[in-house]
Design a protein around this motif. Structure first.
Motif, mmCIF file in Angstrom:
data_model
loop_
_atom_site.group_PDB
_atom_site.id
_atom_site.type_symbol
_atom_site.label_atom_id
_atom_site.label_comp_id
_atom_site.label_asym_id
_atom_site.label_seq_id
_atom_site.Cartn_x
_atom_site.Cartn_y
_atom_site.Cartn_z
ATOM 1 N N UNK A 106 0.689 6.250 -13.952
ATOM 2 C CA UNK A 106 -0.687 6.201 -14.422
ATOM 3 C C UNK A 106 -1.701 6.654 -13.391
ATOM 4 N N UNK A 107 -1.255 7.204 -12.280
ATOM 5 C CA UNK A 107 -2.156 7.600 -11.186
ATOM 6 C C UNK A 107 -2.548 9.072 -11.291
ATOM 7 N N UNK A 108 -3.662 9.440 -10.642
ATOM 8 C CA UNK A 108 -4.085 10.852 -10.668
ATOM 9 C C UNK A 108 -3.031 11.763 -10.042
ATOM 10 N N UNK A 122 0.851 -1.194 0.000
ATOM 11 C CA UNK A 122 0.000 0.000 0.000
ATOM 12 C C UNK A 122 0.885 1.242 0.000
ATOM 13 N N UNK A 123 1.664 1.427 -1.052
ATOM 14 C CA UNK A 123 2.564 2.575 -1.014
ATOM 15 C C UNK A 123 1.920 3.851 -1.545
ATOM 16 N N UNK A 124 0.635 3.787 -1.990
ATOM 17 C CA UNK A 124 -0.078 5.032 -2.260
ATOM 18 C C UNK A 124 -0.833 5.526 -1.021
ATOM 19 N N UNK A 125 -0.730 4.743 0.068
ATOM 20 C CA UNK A 125 -1.202 5.163 1.399
ATOM 21 C C UNK A 125 -2.695 5.510 1.424
ATOM 22 N N UNK A 126 -3.497 4.755 0.658
ATOM 23 C CA UNK A 126 -4.943 5.018 0.668
ATOM 24 C C UNK A 126 -5.688 4.065 1.580
ATOM 25 N N UNK A 141 1.961 2.946 -6.422
ATOM 26 C CA UNK A 141 2.806 3.956 -7.056
ATOM 27 C C UNK A 141 4.117 3.322 -7.498
ATOM 28 N N UNK A 142 4.513 3.626 -8.716
ATOM 29 C CA UNK A 142 5.771 3.130 -9.257
ATOM 30 C C UNK A 142 6.946 3.674 -8.450
ATOM 31 N N UNK A 199 -1.354 11.823 -6.175
ATOM 32 C CA UNK A 199 -1.472 10.565 -5.433
ATOM 33 C C UNK A 199 -0.095 10.017 -5.041
ATOM 34 N N UNK A 200 0.871 10.134 -5.933
ATOM 35 C CA UNK A 200 2.175 9.512 -5.702
ATOM 36 C C UNK A 200 3.253 10.519 -5.292
#
Length: 641
Positions: free
Chosen positions: A254-256, A62-66, A151-152, A259-260
């Protein structure tokens, strides 16, 4: 290429590809598996009627921490008839960040979907060729790219483990769901035997996943791939380009927006442009220390003249592997062997996958381990690499005529002094070795009485005084002599794309198997770079910390060169060119130093087959002319397909 142009083509296979091999009949064939005949897989399943589906593999990351575990989007093409007969098939997996941003292959193909979000076109020919032969093809979007969440993190834990999660799911150890949330169970149609393939970043992921030792990964085929991200973005402490990890993240993200951002901040801080040190960030992106954990067989392809993902990446990985392995070394740059030697490559790849994924005892592991292109269109097979006959040979640096030094013979007395010239181009540095060129020093062998081969990793040992706390040191080996060579510095990096096409598998209206043919781009030139190397002098003791130099003191600094395998013909002259900073292949952080070189305590070490001649007191005359067919290398070379 538009699939509409190929609407009438259902199946098109190049003649001769997958020719019958004389091998023992496999147990699967004896049991009546339709796609195995005469010891190899054959195209018996309908590609047009194949199962095409998309699933999302759940991870523990969960590295986008959502607060929601990251999911990996996976697009699958598999033979329907095999599933109907309850025949479980192995998987060819390509995990990539490129499927929506940049494309794959020489024609930059992207994934395409129908109105319901189901995959209709997979890039490249792997599904077209192998699905009819009893394989499933799986294309996974790495975390943070295309339809995956997370997230990459550019070579890091998230990237590798997101791809590993797909292998785990294929082997019944993970969970996946369809878009509607219903469970997707891979073990209903696959036996879990997985092979990973990919060029550039994709092949790097395959190396990283193999280094985890994951069960079920039976083979990998890394093409022009990274094994240490530090060595990709640093040259022994020398910065390749500022803010490079952040740049790569932005290209494939590819994220909004926003976010990253925390991950991008970690990339910026962890990569530590200010010092160039190897630290925990880089250690997490270094797969080589875990080479002992690799269980999969490994088939490497890498261009000998690749200046993007340089050759130390394959060489250090190859030398540490203790598994069945195979190696192709063409003369091109960052080019897929599919676009160099297409028929032979597909046939070999087919045989390799049949052996390690289908379990067919076709004898490929007993064939010569290494295939090398020695000159344009000339290929040789060898037992191992580096060449078994190569010997570590210390070559002395001599004073020569006081301007151009000599290579070979006894150690020479004397010194060379030069001041760093950041604007000195490679062409100017190597172009006139017999003349005094500000910012570099040159050493030449005598004309070779017989051809020699350099096979392995050369190095230059320099004893220097420097008037600053550090300087960058750059070394180049040069083959001075007229020959026809692969023009890897031109557009295409050694290939020219033609207008004709050839087809490699079956096609549908949406996904054809036909690709433009290519030809080697060759040039007749009077010299060529054999290999290059860079070293920050303040990192001479360790890449983990800086040890400044003190003016007036002598220091021993070794400049490792990139691994190579090149033949130098009789009558040619071998040259060593040494300069300080290099503004074409790196972003210099320390410039303007004055360097004094002690010849007696400096040398060149070559992995040499053959012998260099003893030079005279005066270096031989060498003249060169710039080639109109070559373009200057670009300093910034992003890791793109």
């Amino acid at each position: 290429m538009s699939g509409l142009r190929m609407r009438g083509l259902v199946v098109a296979v190049v003649a001769g590809v997958g020719a019958t091999l004389t091998v023992a009949v496999a147990p699967a064939e004896a049991a009546g598996t339709p796609h195995i005949r005469a010891g190899q897989t054959v195209p018996v399943y309908s590609y047009e009627n194949a199962v095409r589906e998309s699933v999302w593999v759940h991870t523990t990351l969960d590295n986008d921490l959502d607060g929601v575990p990251d999911r990996v989007a996976v697009d699958i093409v598999r033979p329907r008839e095999a599933a109907d007969r309850r025949i479980k098939v192995p998987v060819i997996l390509e995990a990539s960040p490129y499927y929506s941003c940049c494309g794959r292959g020489n024609e930059s193909e992207l994934k395409q979907y129908d109105a319901n979000g189901t995959i209709t076109k997979q890039p490249l020919y792997y599904d077209n060729y192998f699905v009819p032969r009893g394989y499933a093809f799986v294309a996974a979007d790495l975390a943070g790219t295309n339809r995956s969440t997370g997230c990459m993190d550019v070579g890091g834990r998230e990237e590798v483990l997101s791809a590993k999660a797909v292998v785990d799911w294929l082997n019944g150890r993970g969970r996946a769901t369809y878009a509607d949330g219903t469970p997707a169970v891979a073990t209903r149609w696959t036996n879990g035997r997985t092979g990973m393939i990919g060029k550039s970043w994709d092949g790097s992921v395959a190396n990283g996943v193999a280094a985890t030792g994951v069960e079920g990964l039976e083979t990998i085929v890394p093409i022009s791939a990274i094994s240490s991200w530090y060595d990709y973005q640093r040259y022994n402490g020398v910065l390749r380009s500022e803010d490079y990890p952040e740049y790569l993240h932005r290209v494939v993200n590819g994220r909004p927006a926003g976010v990253c951002d925390p991950v991008v901040k970690q990339l910026d801080e962890g990569s530590d442009d200010a010092t160039g040190n190897y630290n925990a960030y880089w250690a997490a992106r270094d797969y080589r220390p875990n080479a002992h954990r690799v269980k999969a067989s490994v088939f490497i392809a890498h261009g000998i003249n690749d200046t993007n993902v340089t050759t130390t990446q394959f060489a250090q990985w190859w030398n540490r592997l203790n598994v069945p392995k195979k190696l192709w070394l063409p003369q091109q740059g960052h080019v897929d062997p599919f676009d160099i030697r297409r028929g032979e490559w597909v046939e070999t790849l087919h045989k390799w996958f049949d052996r390690w994924l289908q379990g067919l005892r076709n004898g490929i592991e007993r064939e010569p381990q290494v295939t090398i292109e020695t000159a344009p269109g000339t290929w040789v097979d060898e037992r191992t690499w580096p060449a078994a006959a190569a010997r570590k040979t210390k070559v002395a640096l001599g004073d020569g005529n006081g301007t151009t030094g000599t290579l070979g013979g006894r150690s020479g007395s004397g010194f060379r002094t030069w001041t760093d010239n950041p604007d000195l181009s490679e062409a100017a540095a190597v172009g006139t070795p017999g003349a005094a060129v500000p910012g570099r020093v040159a050493f030449l062998s005598g004309p070779l009485t017989q051809g020699v081969r350099i096979s392995g990793t050369p190095a230059v040992s320099l004893r220097v005084q420097v008037d600053r706390p550090t300087t960058e040191l750059t070394a180049r080996l040069v083959d001075y002599g007229t020959a026809t060579r692969v023009n890897y510095q031109a557009r295409g990096e050694g290939i020219t794309t033609l207008t004709t096409e050839s087809c490699w598998g079956a096609s549908t209206a949406a996904d054809d198997a036909c690709y433009r043919d290519t030809a080697e781009n060759v040039v007749t030139s009077d010299h060529a770079i054999v290999t290059r190397g860079w070293q920050d002098a303040a990192h001479r003791v360790s890449l983990r910390f800086v040890t400044p130099l003190h003016p007036g003191r002598w220091y021993d600094v070794t400049v490792p060169l990139q691994a190579t395998d090149q033949r130098i013909a009789a009558g040619h002259v071998l040259g060593l060119i040494v300069q300080a900073s290099d503004n074409e292949y790196s972003t210099p952080q320390s410039t303007g130093a004055t360097i004094r070189l002690d010849l007696r305590h400096s040398s060149l070490t070559l992995p040499l087959v053959g012998k260099l001649p003893t030079p005279g007191a005066t270096a031989p005359a060498v003249t060169t002319a710039p080639s109109a067919n070559r373009s200057a290398p670009q300093r910034f070379q992003p890791l793109l397909p």
